[in-house]
Design a protein around this motif. Structure first.
Motif: not given
Length: 415
Positions: A234, A249, A367-368, A371-373, A375, A399
């Motif tokens: 993250r 994010a 979009g993603q 890393y998961e957060n 964008f 998000v």
């Protein structure tokens, strides 16, 4: 969530608006001293689904190669051994088949239609003014040969929902009396009634103010992003020359600089800068064009922004060089005098050059990413003004964990 948006151009500011509407705590980081000081500062002013044809195509490949040896084309290429340039060119080559050109055009058109709905709804909601005109755009041609080729391109997107009218020179001048002086120099054109015009810089400044006042968005200017602090899959904080900014994010909307930051954390975002030139001139209220237009043979676009005329031309591959010289605008001014005699005085022009963030296939990326957060919302090329609000709404949906309103096929990042 605390969301940090990187970049306060029209794309980043639109994303910040939609994210803040969702109730997120939004901070926007920008190295310039105000919004819209980079790519969004000056462009052709066209909000144009009609300009959705992908650059990469068999015909574009031929033009690209010719531009290595000729300086009189709308595309100019300074050959470079920069690995990023060479990599981008190879990927561009891979997109130049007819099948890829068609697929990329359809994706661009889908996003452009959606973005047009979003910007018009946003204006109705906020009441912001940005010298917009919803009169359509004329794409016109000086020879029958170029007109036949242009109609073929436009028919492809017309079959997919774009309202167009093929017009002869009589109808063209009836739609745009400002072109009466060159009526007999033109073969005709294509009128796209769904297209619009407006000042992207004025729009971005107005929207940023609305985002501050209505939703408390924190714009931090004079702040350069230097990296991202990644821990455990993250992004924990955005690193800047003024210290770290913590986040839940991050939205990456740094225009042509997006690839530079992404590479620092191992993400491949094939955005490369393509330079364009604009000139903005005062114009008498009764002179010049009443709507936007594109001289397709000379590859010069224009729009009427209140009592100003915006001219734009050229796609130049010159790395991150933003410099310009008076000679770069000579063809632009000759064309304007030709089209609208007596309407302009180039000695009063505000000259500008800036970098468009181009993807090899002309399709922006959202979009993603890894890393998961983290964008993405970048790579819009020459149609960032057209697509900004649709992209902002799409990224805000992603998000916030909502299913986007738009079909995302072809629009999301794939590592």
């Amino acid at each position: 969530m605390k969301v940090v948006v990187l970049g306060a151009g029209v794309v980043g500011t639109a994303a910040a608006w939609y994210l803040s509407k969702d109730g997120h705590d939004v901070t926007v980081l920008e190295r310039h001293e105000d919004v819209a000081r980079g790519t969004s500062q000056s462009n052709a002013g066209l909000v144009s689904p009609g300009d959705s044809t992908a650059w990469a195509s068999p015909a574009a490949l031929t033009t690209f190669v010719k531009s290595l040896f000729r300086s009189d084309l709308g595309i100019k290429v300074r050959f470079s051994l920069d690995p990023q340039f060479l990599s981008w060119c190879l990927r561009f080559l891979m997109q130049c088949t007819q099948s890829r050109a068609n697929a990329n055009t359809e994706i661009k058109l889908r996003l452009a239609f959606y973005a047009r709905q979003c910007i018009n709804a946003l204006q109705e909601e906020t009441g912001i003014s940005y010298d917009d005109r919803r009169k359509g755009i004329l794409y016109f041609y000086r020879s029958q040969q170029s007109m036949d080729a242009g109609i073929k391109h436009m028919q492809y997107i017309a079959e997919r929902g774009l309202a167009i009218e093929v017009v002869d020179r009589e109808r063209l001048v009836a739609l745009e009396p400002g072109l009466a002086a060159v009526k007999h120099q033109l073969a005709g054109g294509v009128y796209s009634s769904m297209d619009q015009t407006g000042d992207s810089s004025l729009f971005t400044r107005s929207l940023a103010e609305q985002a501050r006042v209505r939703h408390g968005v924190d714009f931090r200017f004079g702040t350069t992003v230097t990296g991202l602090d990644v821990q455990g899959g993250r992004v924990k904080a955005v690193l800047t020359d003024r210290g770290p900014v913590s986040c839940d994010a991050v939205v990456l909307s740094l225009g042509p600089e997006s690839a530079l930051l992404a590479r620092k954390i191992g993400i491949d975002v094939p955005v490369y800068p393509v330079k364009g030139y604009t000139a903005t001139l005062p114009i008498d209220a009764d002179k010049g064009p009443t709507m936007g237009g594109v001289d397709e043979d000379r590859l010069i676009a224009y729009s009427r922004l209140g009592n100003r005329l915006r001219l734009a031309s050229t796609a130049e591959f010159a790395g991150y060089d933003r410099s310009f010289k008076p000679a770069d605008f000579a063809t632009m001014f000759r064309t304007a005098h030709d089209l609208f005699p007596g309407a302009i005085d180039e000695t009063k022009a505000v000259l500008w050059s800036g970098l468009r963030p181009m993807m090899p296939g002309s399709v922006p990326v959202h979009g993603q990413a890894r890393y998961e957060n983290l964008f993405l919302d970048t790579g819009h090329g020459h149609v960032g003004w057209t697509m900004a609000c649709g992209s902002g709404k799409l990224v805000a949906d992603l998000v916030s964990g909502r299913k986007p309103e738009i079909d995302t096929a072809g629009l999301l990042y794939r590592n």
